[in-house]
Write an enzyme that holds these catalytic residues in place. Structure first.
Site, PDB file in Angstrom:
ATOM      1  N   TYR A 144      16.109   0.265 -17.746  1.00 22.70           N
ATOM      2  CA  TYR A 144      15.435   1.025 -18.637  1.00 22.70           C
ATOM      3  C   TYR A 144      16.191   2.239 -18.280  1.00 22.70           C
ATOM      4  O   TYR A 144      16.985   2.629 -19.891  1.00 22.70           O
ATOM      5  CB  TYR A 144      14.439   2.130 -18.171  1.00 22.70           C
ATOM      6  CG  TYR A 144      12.845   2.729 -19.127  1.00 22.70           C
ATOM      7  CD1 TYR A 144      13.029   2.394 -19.668  1.00 22.70           C
ATOM      8  CD2 TYR A 144      13.410   4.086 -18.182  1.00 22.70           C
ATOM      9  CE1 TYR A 144      12.228   3.529 -20.364  1.00 22.70           C
ATOM     10  CE2 TYR A 144      12.698   5.163 -19.105  1.00 22.70           C
ATOM     11  CZ  TYR A 144      12.632   5.040 -19.745  1.00 22.70           C
ATOM     12  OH  TYR A 144      11.544   6.016 -20.677  1.00 22.70           O
ATOM     13  N   ASN A 189      -2.724   7.592 -13.734  1.00 25.32           N
ATOM     14  CA  ASN A 189      -4.077   6.889 -13.044  1.00 25.32           C
ATOM     15  C   ASN A 189      -4.607   7.988 -11.717  1.00 25.32           C
ATOM     16  O   ASN A 189      -5.152   7.321 -11.711  1.00 25.32           O
ATOM     17  CB  ASN A 189      -2.333   5.993 -11.444  1.00 25.32           C
ATOM     18  CG  ASN A 189      -2.222   4.700 -11.923  1.00 25.32           C
ATOM     19  OD1 ASN A 189      -2.597   4.027 -12.943  1.00 25.32           O
ATOM     20  ND2 ASN A 189      -1.480   4.383 -10.846  1.00 25.32           N
ATOM     21  N   GLY A 204       4.555   6.415  -1.670  1.00 24.41           N
ATOM     22  CA  GLY A 204       5.380   7.449  -0.557  1.00 24.41           C
ATOM     23  C   GLY A 204       4.723   8.164   0.227  1.00 24.41           C
ATOM     24  O   GLY A 204       3.602   7.935   0.341  1.00 24.41           O
TER      25      GLY A 204
END
Ligand code: NAD
Ligand code: UDP
Length: 313
Positions: A144, A189, A204
Site C-alpha cells: 500500500y 473496530n 500494542g
C-alpha cells in the site's frame, strides 16, 4: 457543471464524494469492483438522473468521457489491503497508470487519493508535505505505502512530461458513516466492539497516535482541491486533533455507555508510532480546515453503527 468519474465510488469516502458531487449539480460516474465497496453505499443515488455506476476493475483500462477523475479505488484498511497485497500493488500502480492514460487521452483533470502512509513511520512530527517519509519497502504495509508512493511519482511525471492537470492529496485517517462493520480500522473496530459490549482490542500498548478527520470535512477539502487552480499539491488533508489509541478507546466506551473491557493484542509490524497532519498548506492554498470536532463526528458514526448492527442482526 462537470462530469466526474469517481473510481472506488462505492466505497466509504467515494460514496460520500459521489453524493456531494450530485448535491452540487455535477454528474457522477461511480466505477468500482466492489472489493470493499457496497451497492448499499450508493443505493440512494441510483435513479438520480446525473448518476451512473459501472462494475469495473481499474487494473484494466477503460475509455470514458469525463471532465474530472477522482482516483479513489484501493482498499484502505490494513486488513483489506494486506488480504491480497499483490492485487493492492496492482490497483495502486496499474490503476494509476490506466487512469492517467485516460486523463491524458480525454484531457481531464485528475486527482489522486494519496495517503499519510507515504510518510511511513514518521521521524518528524507533525508531518508536512516536504517530508519525504520513512517507509519500509519490504514490509507488510509496503504494498500500500509503496504503491501509493509510486502512484504519486507517476502523477508528477505525467504532469511534467505531458502537462497533465493533476492534483495530489494526502489523506490522514478519516472515519464516518458507511465504514464497514468488519472494516478492521480502529474507529469502526472500537465502536462496533463497544456497542456489542465485546472486548476493545488495542494493538500494542495503545500509546501510538492518530489524528481523525470526519468524512464530511474531508470531502469538502477534496472538492476544494479539485476546484483549485495552479496547484498540484501534494497537500495534506486531515484533522490535526491527535489521540493515542487508549484515549480513543476510553472516549468511545464512555460515549456508548459500554460495558466493554480493554484487551491488548500484538502490535502489527511497521505500525506507525505517531501521526498528525500539518495542514498549513491546505489552509493557505485552499482555505480549508476541518470543522467537525472528533467527539461530534464519533457521535454521528456511533449512531450509524447502531443502525447497521440492528439491520444486520
Ligand atoms: P474503501 O475500501 O471503503 O474504498 C475503496 C473502494 O475502492 C471500494 O469501493 C473498493 O471496492 C474499490 N476498489 C478497490 N480496488 C479496486 C479496483 N482494483 N478497481 C476498482 N475498484 C476498486 O476505502 P476508503 O476509506 O473509502 O478509501 C478510499 C481511498 O482513499 C483509497 O484510495 C485510500 O487509499 C484513500 N485513503 C483513505 C484514508 C482513510 O482514512 N479512509 C486515508 C488515506 C487514504
Ligand atoms: N488499532 C488498534 N485496534 C484495532 C485496530 C487498530 O489498536 O482494533 C490501532 C492500529 O494498530 C494503529 C491505529 O489503531 O496503530 C490505527 O489503525 P488503522 O488500521 O485504523 O489505521 P492505520 O494504521 O492505517 O493508520
Amino acid at each position: 457543471m462537470k462530469t466526474a468519474l469517481v473510481t472506488g465510488g462505492a466505497g466509504f469516502i467515494g460514496s460520500h464524494l459521489c453524493e456531494k458531487l450530485l448535491e452540487k449539480g455535477h454528474s457522477a460516474i461511480c466505477l468500482d469492483n466492489f472489493f470493499t465497496g457496497r451497492k448499499k453505499n450508493i443505493d440512494h443515488l441510483i435513479g438520480h438522473p446525473h448518476f451512473e455506476w459501472i462494475r469495473h476493475d481499474i487494473v484494466e483500462p477503460i475509455l470514458l468521457e469525463a471532465d474530472w477523475i477522482f482516483n479513489f479505488a484501493c482498499p484502505a484498511s490494513p486488513v483489506h489491503y494486506q488480504y491480497n497485497p499483490i492485487k493492492t500493488a496492482k490497483t495502486s500502480v496499474m490503476g494509476a497508470l490506466n487512469m492517467l492514460g485516460l486523463a491524458k487521452r480525454i484531457r481531464a483533470r485528475i486527482l489522486q487519493a494519496s495517503t499519510s502512509e507515504v510518510y511511513g513511520d514518521p521521524e518528524i512530527h507533525p508531518q508536512s508535505e516536504n517530508y519525504w517519509g520513512n517507509v519500509n519497502p519490504i514490509g507488510t504495509r509496503s504494498c500500500y505505502d509503496e504503491g501509493k508512493r509510486i502512484a504519486e511519482t507517476l502523477f508528477m511525471d505525467y504532469h511534467r512530461s505531458h502537462k497533465l492537470d493533476i492534483k495530489l492529496i494526502r489523506i490522514f485517517n478519516t472515519y464516518g458513516p458507511r465504514m464497514l462493520e468488519n472494516d478492521g480500522r480502529v474507529v469502526s473496530n472500537f465502536i462496533v466492539q463497544a456497542l456489542r459490549n465485546e472486548p476493545i482490542t488495542i494493538y500494542g500498548d495503545g500509546t501510538q497516535t492518530r489524528s481523525f478527520c470526519y468524512v464530511d470535512d474531508l470531502v469538502d477539502g477534496i472538492l476544494k482541491m479539485m476546484e483549485s487552480q495552479n496547484f498540484t499539491g501534494p497537500v495534506n488533508l486531515g484533522n490535526p486533533e491527535e489521540y493515542n489509541m487508549l484515549e480513543l478507546a476510553k472516549m468511545i466506551v464512555e460515549m456508548t455507555s459500554s460495558r466493554s473491557k480493554i484487551v491488548y493484542k500484538p502490535l502489527p509490524s511497521d505500525d506507525p508510532k505517531k501521526r498528525r497532519p500539518d495542514i498549513t498548506l491546505a489552509k493557505e492554498k485552499l482555505g480549508w480546515e476541518p470543522e467537525v470536532p472528533v467527539k461530534e463526528g464519533l457521535q454521528k458514526t456511533i449512531l450509524y453503527f447502531e443502525k447497521e448492527i440492528k439491520e444486520n442482526a
